[in-house]
Design an enzyme around this catalytic site. Sequence first.
Site, PDB file in Angstrom:
ATOM      1  N   HIS A 165       0.847  -1.197   0.000  1.00  0.00           N
ATOM      2  CA  HIS A 165       0.000   0.000   0.000  1.00  0.00           C
ATOM      3  C   HIS A 165       0.880   1.244   0.000  1.00  0.00           C
ATOM      4  CE1 HIS A 165       0.917   0.261   4.293  1.00  0.00           C
ATOM      5  NE2 HIS A 165       0.507  -0.991   4.427  1.00  0.00           N
TER       6      HIS A 165
ATOM      7  N   HIS B 204       4.041   1.912   2.025  1.00  0.00           N
ATOM      8  CA  HIS B 204       5.331   1.329   1.634  1.00  0.00           C
ATOM      9  C   HIS B 204       6.069   2.190   0.604  1.00  0.00           C
ATOM     10  CE1 HIS B 204       3.066  -2.459   2.780  1.00  0.00           C
ATOM     11  NE2 HIS B 204       4.187  -2.618   3.455  1.00  0.00           N
TER      12      HIS B 204
ATOM     13  N   ASP C 108       9.958   2.531  12.306  1.00  0.00           N
ATOM     14  CA  ASP C 108       9.639   1.484  13.283  1.00  0.00           C
ATOM     15  C   ASP C 108      10.605   0.302  13.192  1.00  0.00           C
ATOM     16  OD1 ASP C 108       8.732   0.627  10.807  1.00  0.00           O
ATOM     17  OD2 ASP C 108       6.951  -0.361  11.597  1.00  0.00           O
TER      18      ASP C 108
ATOM     19  N   LYS D 145      -5.009   6.162   4.491  1.00  0.00           N
ATOM     20  CA  LYS D 145      -6.357   5.654   4.761  1.00  0.00           C
ATOM     21  C   LYS D 145      -7.376   6.698   4.322  1.00  0.00           C
ATOM     22  CE  LYS D 145      -5.377   1.910   7.381  1.00  0.00           C
ATOM     23  NZ  LYS D 145      -5.901   0.559   7.193  1.00  0.00           N
ATOM     24  N   THR D 146      -8.500   6.231   3.782  1.00  0.00           N
ATOM     25  CA  THR D 146      -9.618   7.110   3.468  1.00  0.00           C
ATOM     26  C   THR D 146     -10.865   6.497   4.089  1.00  0.00           C
ATOM     27  OG1 THR D 146     -10.216   5.946   1.431  1.00  0.00           O
ATOM     28  CG2 THR D 146      -8.547   7.695   1.242  1.00  0.00           C
TER      29      THR D 146
END
Length: 419
Positions: free
Chosen positions: A45, A48, A194, A233-234
């Site tokens: 997604h 990345h 992370d 995100k949506t």
Amino acid sequence: MDLLAELQWRGLVNQTTDEDGLRKLLNEERVTLYCGFDPTADSLHIGHLATILTMRRFQQAGHRPIALVGGATGLIGDPSGKKSERTLNAKETVEAWSARIKEQLGRFLDFEADGNPAKIKNNYDWIGPLDVITFLRDVGKHFSVNYMMAKESVQSRIETGISFTEFSYMMLQAYDFLRLYETEGCRLQIGGSDQWGNITAGLELIRKTKGEARAFGLTIPLVTKADGTKFGKTESGTIWLDKEKTSPYEFYQFWINTDDRDVIRYLKYFTFLSKEEIEALEQELREAPEKRAAQKTLAEEVTKLVHGEEALRQAIRISEALFSGDIANLTAAEIEQGFKDVPSFVHEGGDVPLVELLVSAGISPSKRQAREDIQNGAIYVNGERLQDVGAILTAEHRLEGRFTVIRRGKKKYYLIRYA
């Protein structure tokens, strides 16, 4: 400016293990680097994308990238950034996802480059055959529990609990770095912010097994949004790189709706425009924000990178058609793409009174309301306003013989399909 300086200007450097040493290495040698991608879904997604494009930047600067698909580590689950235990996926599922991700990564890297061709590898090739005794003796022996407990990925899970499976993840990723160091001469690992704990674990394993080895780590910052919502995100979900999961039109729309406060940062992260080009767009944003030139450039550049020129042209055509109401000139494929997420209704039969269709498709709640909507000019059929309450929809109203697009009000679209 040199590569590291450019990455810093673009805001793509969060941490490095030895900045001066890394700069010297990158300026003096052709460096082999790698980044890992665990198959946790059937597609990558846009979360990345900054990392993938950073690998591409390294390759364009003459270095040799290795994209590592985590066919083995994907079976274990990385605790980094996770508040709870991951669900373990079936081996067959992870294998299928690995193949999909390998194909996606192949779009961004050049495997035929003269002198520095990219490679794709799968860590199942060396972790899969590894027996537990060899792993504990050759890898586990070099990690103290105290060292592992101090890592943020473990610390954050002490209260809620962490399985031995996920606890051991950093050792597997460390082994990947050691393996690629030995077999490919890989000197640098990059990853999201992370991944710092996992990357430094790999450096520690190389140091302990190889002596004072010259290996480095670099992390890329987490991409954020000025409004505090999660990037990528949506309301309709995650923005995927797979066009079957997120259409090129949806993908284009995501970028074109970027907040003014984010757009220059995203141009630096996600495009290959020069410093001068981005600074010119920044000035235009200050002087004429209503033109949204920076957003249009961002949407065009990233959509072209991920989906290609033709998909970009289609996305622009759909966007312009929806804005102007000129829907009748769209192809069937463009209609499917542009109206994928709107309510749809299948009409079985031939000609149908508009009032009847509005009610049966759930566009208007009653015939009385349907007539009012038509009389008030709130109903558009294929972009044309219809104000005749006696109107009959015939074959002429079927786009490509398959669809009718109805709009109620300014923005509420419905797609009528014909059986």
